[in-house]
Design a protein around this motif. Structure first.
Motif, PDB file in Angstrom:
ATOM      1  N   ASN A  48      -6.605  -3.253  10.065  1.00  0.00           N
ATOM      2  CA  ASN A  48      -7.666  -4.122  10.580  1.00  0.00           C
ATOM      3  C   ASN A  48      -8.996  -3.394  10.671  1.00  0.00           C
ATOM      4  N   LEU A  49      -8.956  -2.132  11.104  1.00  0.00           N
ATOM      5  CA  LEU A  49     -10.186  -1.355  11.224  1.00  0.00           C
ATOM      6  C   LEU A  49     -10.819  -1.091   9.859  1.00  0.00           C
ATOM      7  N   LEU A  50      -9.999  -1.079   8.816  1.00  0.00           N
ATOM      8  CA  LEU A  50     -10.499  -0.878   7.463  1.00  0.00           C
ATOM      9  C   LEU A  50     -10.987  -2.177   6.830  1.00  0.00           C
ATOM     10  N   GLY A  51     -10.782  -3.296   7.544  1.00  0.00           N
ATOM     11  CA  GLY A  51     -11.123  -4.594   6.970  1.00  0.00           C
ATOM     12  C   GLY A  51     -10.093  -5.083   5.977  1.00  0.00           C
ATOM     13  N   ARG A  52      -8.850  -4.572   6.092  1.00  0.00           N
ATOM     14  CA  ARG A  52      -7.773  -4.982   5.184  1.00  0.00           C
ATOM     15  C   ARG A  52      -6.554  -5.405   6.002  1.00  0.00           C
ATOM     16  N   PRO A  53      -6.692  -6.459   6.810  1.00  0.00           N
ATOM     17  CA  PRO A  53      -5.540  -6.882   7.619  1.00  0.00           C
ATOM     18  C   PRO A  53      -4.339  -7.208   6.738  1.00  0.00           C
ATOM     19  N   GLY A  54      -3.169  -6.752   7.185  1.00  0.00           N
ATOM     20  CA  GLY A  54      -1.956  -6.985   6.421  1.00  0.00           C
ATOM     21  C   GLY A  54      -1.676  -5.962   5.351  1.00  0.00           C
ATOM     22  N   ALA A  55      -2.589  -5.002   5.168  1.00  0.00           N
ATOM     23  CA  ALA A  55      -2.366  -3.971   4.157  1.00  0.00           C
ATOM     24  C   ALA A  55      -1.199  -3.078   4.565  1.00  0.00           C
ATOM     25  N   PRO A  56      -0.364  -2.665   3.610  1.00  0.00           N
ATOM     26  CA  PRO A  56       0.772  -1.807   3.948  1.00  0.00           C
ATOM     27  C   PRO A  56       0.339  -0.372   4.240  1.00  0.00           C
ATOM     28  N   ILE A 109       2.853  12.469   4.498  1.00  0.00           N
ATOM     29  CA  ILE A 109       1.557  12.048   3.979  1.00  0.00           C
ATOM     30  C   ILE A 109       1.413  10.557   4.285  1.00  0.00           C
ATOM     31  N   ILE A 110       0.265  10.164   4.820  1.00  0.00           N
ATOM     32  CA  ILE A 110       0.042   8.798   5.256  1.00  0.00           C
ATOM     33  C   ILE A 110      -1.106   8.176   4.462  1.00  0.00           C
ATOM     34  N   GLY A 111      -0.949   6.917   4.090  1.00  0.00           N
ATOM     35  CA  GLY A 111      -2.006   6.223   3.384  1.00  0.00           C
ATOM     36  C   GLY A 111      -1.939   4.734   3.646  1.00  0.00           C
ATOM     37  N   VAL A 112      -2.980   4.007   3.264  1.00  0.00           N
ATOM     38  CA  VAL A 112      -3.036   2.559   3.445  1.00  0.00           C
ATOM     39  C   VAL A 112      -3.329   1.930   2.093  1.00  0.00           C
ATOM     40  N   GLY A 113      -2.512   0.949   1.718  1.00  0.00           N
ATOM     41  CA  GLY A 113      -2.698   0.282   0.441  1.00  0.00           C
ATOM     42  C   GLY A 113      -3.596  -0.938   0.573  1.00  0.00           C
ATOM     43  N   THR A 114      -3.436  -1.885  -0.351  1.00  0.00           N
ATOM     44  CA  THR A 114      -4.187  -3.129  -0.325  1.00  0.00           C
ATOM     45  C   THR A 114      -3.251  -4.262   0.077  1.00  0.00           C
ATOM     46  N   PRO A 115      -3.779  -5.315   0.695  1.00  0.00           N
ATOM     47  CA  PRO A 115      -2.911  -6.425   1.122  1.00  0.00           C
ATOM     48  C   PRO A 115      -2.160  -7.020  -0.054  1.00  0.00           C
ATOM     49  N   ARG A 116      -0.916  -7.401   0.197  1.00  0.00           N
ATOM     50  CA  ARG A 116      -0.105  -8.012  -0.868  1.00  0.00           C
ATOM     51  C   ARG A 116      -0.542  -9.459  -1.073  1.00  0.00           C
ATOM     52  N   THR A 124      -9.866   7.866  -8.439  1.00  0.00           N
ATOM     53  CA  THR A 124      -9.636   6.833  -7.436  1.00  0.00           C
ATOM     54  C   THR A 124     -10.127   7.296  -6.072  1.00  0.00           C
ATOM     55  N   VAL A 125     -10.823   6.419  -5.357  1.00  0.00           N
ATOM     56  CA  VAL A 125     -11.247   6.720  -3.998  1.00  0.00           C
ATOM     57  C   VAL A 125     -10.129   6.334  -3.040  1.00  0.00           C
ATOM     58  N   ARG A 126      -9.665   7.277  -2.242  1.00  0.00           N
ATOM     59  CA  ARG A 126      -8.631   7.025  -1.244  1.00  0.00           C
ATOM     60  C   ARG A 126      -9.276   7.124   0.128  1.00  0.00           C
ATOM     61  N   ASP A 127      -9.533   5.960   0.737  1.00  0.00           N
ATOM     62  CA  ASP A 127     -10.340   5.940   1.954  1.00  0.00           C
ATOM     63  C   ASP A 127      -9.573   6.348   3.202  1.00  0.00           C
TER      64      ASP A 127
END
Length: 226
Positions: free
Chosen positions: A86-94, A219-226, A45-48
């Motif tokens: 928003n900077l990742l192009g995934r507004p609302g992502a957790p 540890i910090i990460g960003v998921g995908t929008p629900r 899995t790619v974790r950006d």
């Protein structure tokens, strides 16, 4: 600082540099553009986005193409949830934050398991993706009771993941297996890592009892929008 502490710091720094792209010896949030954020991780899995936050500061690792934009907008960990998706192009992502633990002095507990291939027929499917050998505790009938898989992030640090069958919980198997795996990792010259959800009380107890203190690292990460 004695030689053991120097070695511990070097090993951990080596892991973080390989994992994040850099590990500055300073305070505040540092944004790093790392090619690692565009490559498949231990499980393909790619974790950006991967961040490691400490009480002093830490590193937020993002793809190289986004590094300048993130540096311009995100100046502290408290700004990450509102600005980074928003900077990742995934507004609302957790944005999630887990407990990041490491140790070079795991608990000296009796061994509770044996190393077997991940695809051994006695090993449950959840452990198969880890590959290599996994550490398994079998019950008196030779059936799986609890197990540890190793996330092989890089040659400097290995992350421990543990699970116990419901019928065998409360016996200390998870703690003993985590400590045993951590001793093996330390003996191999690398750093054992243990991550968990802050709300997971059982994981917190297991980590502490196995010799992984909570030093306030996250540890910090960003998921995908629900």
């Amino acid at each position: 600082m004695d030689s053991r502490e120097i070695c511990t710091d070097r090993r951990l720094a080596d892991f973080l540099v390989a994992y994040l792209g850099a590990w500055p010896d300073g305070e505040g949030l540092t944004v790093v553009g790392s090619p690692e954020r565009t490559r498949p991780g231990w499980d393909g899995t790619v974790r950006d986005v991967v961040g490691v936050a400490t009480p002093r500061g830490g590193v937020l690792s993002v793809p190289p193409a986004l590094a300048d934009a993130v540096r311009a907008e995100v100046h502290g960990w408290d700004e990450v949830p509102a600005k980074l998706p928003n900077l990742l192009g995934r507004p609302g992502a957790p944005v999630f934050s887990g407990v990041f633990r490491w140790t070079m002095e795991p608990a000296d507990l009796p061994d509770a398991g044996e190393w077997v291939p991940a695809l051994d027929p006695r090993v449950p499917p959840w452990l198969h993706p880890f590959g290599g050998d996994v550490l398994i505790a079998f019950d008196e009938d030779g059936r799986y009771a609890a197990g540890v898989g190793i996330k092989r992030h890089n040659s400097a640090g290995l992350e421990i993941s543990v699970g116990t069958e419901e019928a065998h919980r409360g016996k200390g198997l998870a703690t003993a297996l985590v400590a045993q795996a951590a001793r093996w990792i330390v003996a191999s010259g690398t750093v054992p890592i243990y991550l968990h959800d802050p709300a997971n009380i059982a994981s917190d107890r297991t980590a502490r009892s196995a010799g992984f203190p909570d030093l306030g690292w996250r540890i910090i990460g960003v998921g995908t929008p629900r």
